[in-house]
Design a protein around this motif. Structure first.
Motif, PDB file in Angstrom:
ATOM      1  N   ALA A 253       7.580   3.281   7.049  1.00  0.00           N
ATOM      2  CA  ALA A 253       8.276   3.774   5.866  1.00  0.00           C
ATOM      3  C   ALA A 253       7.211   4.345   4.947  1.00  0.00           C
ATOM      4  CB  ALA A 253       9.047   2.652   5.179  1.00  0.00           C
ATOM      5  N   LYS A 254       7.269   5.642   4.727  1.00  0.00           N
ATOM      6  CA  LYS A 254       6.265   6.315   3.912  1.00  0.00           C
ATOM      7  C   LYS A 254       6.544   6.068   2.425  1.00  0.00           C
ATOM      8  CE  LYS A 254       7.269  10.319   5.737  1.00  0.00           C
ATOM      9  NZ  LYS A 254       7.218  11.760   6.107  1.00  0.00           N
ATOM     10  N   PRO A 255       5.528   6.273   1.581  1.00  0.00           N
ATOM     11  CA  PRO A 255       5.746   6.137   0.143  1.00  0.00           C
ATOM     12  C   PRO A 255       6.864   7.107  -0.309  1.00  0.00           C
ATOM     13  CG  PRO A 255       3.417   6.352   0.653  1.00  0.00           C
ATOM     14  CD  PRO A 255       4.161   6.676   1.906  1.00  0.00           C
TER      15      PRO A 255
ATOM     16  N   ALA B 205       5.553   6.711  13.562  1.00  0.00           N
ATOM     17  CA  ALA B 205       4.139   6.477  13.273  1.00  0.00           C
ATOM     18  C   ALA B 205       3.277   7.597  13.832  1.00  0.00           C
ATOM     19  CB  ALA B 205       3.712   5.117  13.837  1.00  0.00           C
ATOM     20  N   ARG B 206       3.663   8.103  15.000  1.00  0.00           N
ATOM     21  CA  ARG B 206       2.848   9.151  15.621  1.00  0.00           C
ATOM     22  C   ARG B 206       2.913  10.470  14.858  1.00  0.00           C
ATOM     23  NH1 ARG B 206       6.283  12.340  18.845  1.00  0.00           N
ATOM     24  NH2 ARG B 206       8.271  11.360  19.435  1.00  0.00           N
ATOM     25  N   ASN B 207       3.886  10.606  13.983  1.00  0.00           N
ATOM     26  CA  ASN B 207       3.975  11.823  13.172  1.00  0.00           C
ATOM     27  C   ASN B 207       3.080  11.776  11.942  1.00  0.00           C
ATOM     28  OD1 ASN B 207       5.870  12.883  14.903  1.00  0.00           O
ATOM     29  ND2 ASN B 207       7.629  12.382  13.607  1.00  0.00           N
ATOM     30  N   CYS B 208       2.451  10.616  11.711  1.00  0.00           N
ATOM     31  CA  CYS B 208       1.679  10.435  10.473  1.00  0.00           C
ATOM     32  C   CYS B 208       0.184  10.310  10.730  1.00  0.00           C
ATOM     33  CB  CYS B 208       2.193   9.202   9.722  1.00  0.00           C
ATOM     34  SG  CYS B 208       3.952   9.276   9.305  1.00  0.00           S
TER      35      CYS B 208
ATOM     36  N   GLY C 143      -8.311   4.048  11.172  1.00  0.00           N
ATOM     37  CA  GLY C 143      -8.503   4.555   9.818  1.00  0.00           C
ATOM     38  C   GLY C 143      -7.454   5.553   9.399  1.00  0.00           C
ATOM     39  N   TYR C 144      -6.419   5.716  10.206  1.00  0.00           N
ATOM     40  CA  TYR C 144      -5.279   6.564   9.829  1.00  0.00           C
ATOM     41  C   TYR C 144      -4.004   5.927  10.375  1.00  0.00           C
ATOM     42  CZ  TYR C 144      -6.162   8.349  14.593  1.00  0.00           C
ATOM     43  OH  TYR C 144      -6.396   8.448  15.945  1.00  0.00           O
ATOM     44  N   VAL C 145      -2.856   6.351   9.875  1.00  0.00           N
ATOM     45  CA  VAL C 145      -1.588   5.791  10.342  1.00  0.00           C
ATOM     46  C   VAL C 145      -1.466   6.063  11.839  1.00  0.00           C
ATOM     47  CG1 VAL C 145       0.922   5.850  10.138  1.00  0.00           C
ATOM     48  CG2 VAL C 145      -0.509   6.108   8.084  1.00  0.00           C
ATOM     49  N   THR C 146      -1.279   4.982  12.613  1.00  0.00           N
ATOM     50  CA  THR C 146      -1.420   5.095  14.061  1.00  0.00           C
ATOM     51  C   THR C 146      -0.296   4.398  14.814  1.00  0.00           C
ATOM     52  OG1 THR C 146      -3.829   5.138  13.808  1.00  0.00           O
ATOM     53  CG2 THR C 146      -2.974   4.623  16.000  1.00  0.00           C
TER      54      THR C 146
END
Length: 521
Positions: free
Chosen positions: A353-355, A364-367, A498-501
């Motif tokens: 859930a994004k801000p 998740a893979r889109n972020c 270090g990134y949304v994974t």
């Protein structure tokens, strides 16, 4: 002939049409029909192995032909609590309270209202049904936060409250054997969450306890103060939305992914003042802690409560945590629902859930393009034992790329992190080797922001992947902070990169699902 659930006297057995559901503590759990001239209701009873004494554990067996007024699981619990044979959505009813919980944030206000309305010398309606759990702003130097706990302690001594999980030495939580941690997990671990009961709490995530087949919901201080004096509350019966989870859970999914998908579909107001009833074959695949995760976030869709029908998994959990009798209900097969949704979980993927809203869902893979500053694993939603087992599975033999904060929900969870092993290595060692910050004292910590000295609070506008439940502006501290809600698998994977994974990017999952519970050696 009509049917009523009820006690069967010792030495007699008037039950008919029994069907075995499971067992608990040496007792068989059966669905039976008990003759009566007063009500139409079938019963689930716990049959003692010896002697022939039967404890009542009510429910409907699902025989629509015998039920004149079919009801959902929530409706049945509320009907019992209101001493009514039938209730329907929209009815305003007075219900009797089985458990009232409050904590250090709302407890002082509740106590103030209770004394104002009932008198300075008034006594609570039942000293054994009030549970008080300090958990939110505990490990802080903030004087007002500390005073809140003092107010709770004074009230407990005045009222002789039986269940108070106190902390007196904040410098070393382990020196406080009574202190538990996050209220919703402590309630479950201490046996206060029982099927068929009504639990009110001065915290919106009280719906967590619906995982045990009980009606559990958050209330305000005014309502809690009234319950303290009377043991009753006037509520409106919620309509029920049914969510059937079908198929085989992929190994890379956790319950957090399921509930984020539900909230993403219906929105943060999609279940306003309604029950979210979770059912389907996937429920059999979920542990009690995973069911708690589902019900915990019902409020994030505006729900009055979330609920899962009790079954053998429930009985096994309760067998070592409570000796109190309880009643088990099932929804009638012909019950009416506000809406019906079905999910094939085998087709779902890890999500976040994004801000700045729990319904701002994305894969998740889109972020992958979102760089993060930290990861937070904790809270009533994502700080349970199985959440840390899941995180350890991903982090073992890997290194984190960003600060990774670990906050066990309770002392029991903290002990599990120190003692349980995954693949032969203690969880604490896995986290330390990965470069995580050592587990903090059990509490709500940064989930609700708190005073500026709160562990892991966002004091600057950073980007955080978190296993918590809300990501509104300022929720974890700084109003410009950005919080991505995720499962422990996704959070741990993001800590590594270090990134949304998507966790599948860093871990080769099995074809057949291994539940987090099964990961412990």
């Amino acid at each position: 002939m009509t049917y009523q659930s009820g006690f069967v006297a010792e030495g007699f057995d008037t039950r008919v049409g029994c069907r075995r559901l499971g067992s608990m503590g040496g007792r068989r759990i059966e669905t039976c029909r008990v003759p009566s001239m007063r009500r139409r209701r079938s019963a689930v009873v716990a049959v003692a192995a010896s002697p022939q004494r039967v404890q009542r554990m009510e429910s409907d067996a699902g025989s629509g032909s015998l039920v004149k007024n079919p009801m959902t699981l929530t409706e049945k619990i509320l009907a019992k609590a209101a001493d009514k044979s039938v209730v329907k959505p929209g009815d305003n009813i007075w219900v009797n309270t089985d458990v009232l919980m409050t904590h250090d944030v709302c407890g002082p206000g509740t106590i103030g209202i209770f004394k104002r309305e009932f008198g300075e010398d008034a006594k609570v309606w039942d000293r054994e049904k009030v549970v008080i759990i300090p958990d939110h702003y505990i490990f802080t130097a903030d004087e007002r936060a500390n005073r809140n706990v003092d107010i709770l302690r004074d009230f407990v001594h005045e009222q002789d409250i039986k269940y108070f999980y106190d902390i007196t030495d904040r410098s070393n939580f382990k020196a406080n054997p009574d202190y538990k941690g996050v209220c919703h997990i402590a309630l479950a671990q201490e046996g206060h969450t029982r099927p068929g009961e009504v639990l009110f709490g001065t915290d919106s995530h009280t719906c967590n306890a619906g995982a045990f087949g009980q009606f559990a919901t958050g209330i305000g201080n005014s309502d809690a103060g009234f319950i303290m004096g009377t043991g009753k509350l006037l509520i409106k019966v919620p309509a029920t939305m049914r969510f059937a989870m079908q198929g085989e859970m992929p190994d890379y999914l956790l319950a957090k992914d399921l509930i984020l998908n539900v909230i993403g579909d219906i929105g943060v107001a999609g279940a306003t003042y309604r029950t979210l009833e979770f059912c389907g074959e996937v429920m059999d695949q979920l542990s009690m802690e995973e069911r708690m995760t589902l019900c915990n976030m019902a409020i994030e869709a505006g729900g009055k409560n979330g609920i899962v029908a009790a079954d053998q998994t429930t009985f096994d959990w309760l067998a070592t945590r409570t000796s109190k009798p309880f009643e088990v209900f099932q929804s009638d097969s012909m019950a009416s629902y506000y809406s019906d949704r079905s999910y094939d979980v085998s087709k779902l993927e890890p999500v976040v859930a994004k801000p700045h809203s729990p319904d701002n869902r994305d894969l998740a893979r889109n972020c992958r393009d979102v760089r993060i500053d930290r990861v937070y694993i904790g809270s009533c939603t994502g700080g349970k034992t199985e959440d840390f087992l899941a995180a350890a599975r991903i982090l073992k033999d890997r290194k984190v790329a960003v600060p990774t904060f670990l906050v066990p929900a309770t002392q029991k969870v903290y002990q599990d992190v120190q003692t349980l092993t995954y693949d032969g290595v203690r969880l604490a060692e896995i986290f330390r080797s990965a470069g995580c910050i050592d587990p903090a004292a059990p509490s709500c910590a940064a989930c609700l922001g708190g005073p500026k000295d709160t562990f892991a609070r966002l004091n600057v506008p950073e980007v955080c992947v978190s296993t918590t439940n809300r990501n509104f502006p300022g929720r974890m501290g700084h109003k410009e902070g950005q919080v991505f809600l995720a499962s422990p698998y996704t959070a741990a994977a993001s800590a590594i990169t270090g990134y949304v994974t998507d966790p599948r990017e860093v871990y080769d999952f099995d074809r057949v699902r291994r539940s987090a519970l099964s990961l412990a050696d």
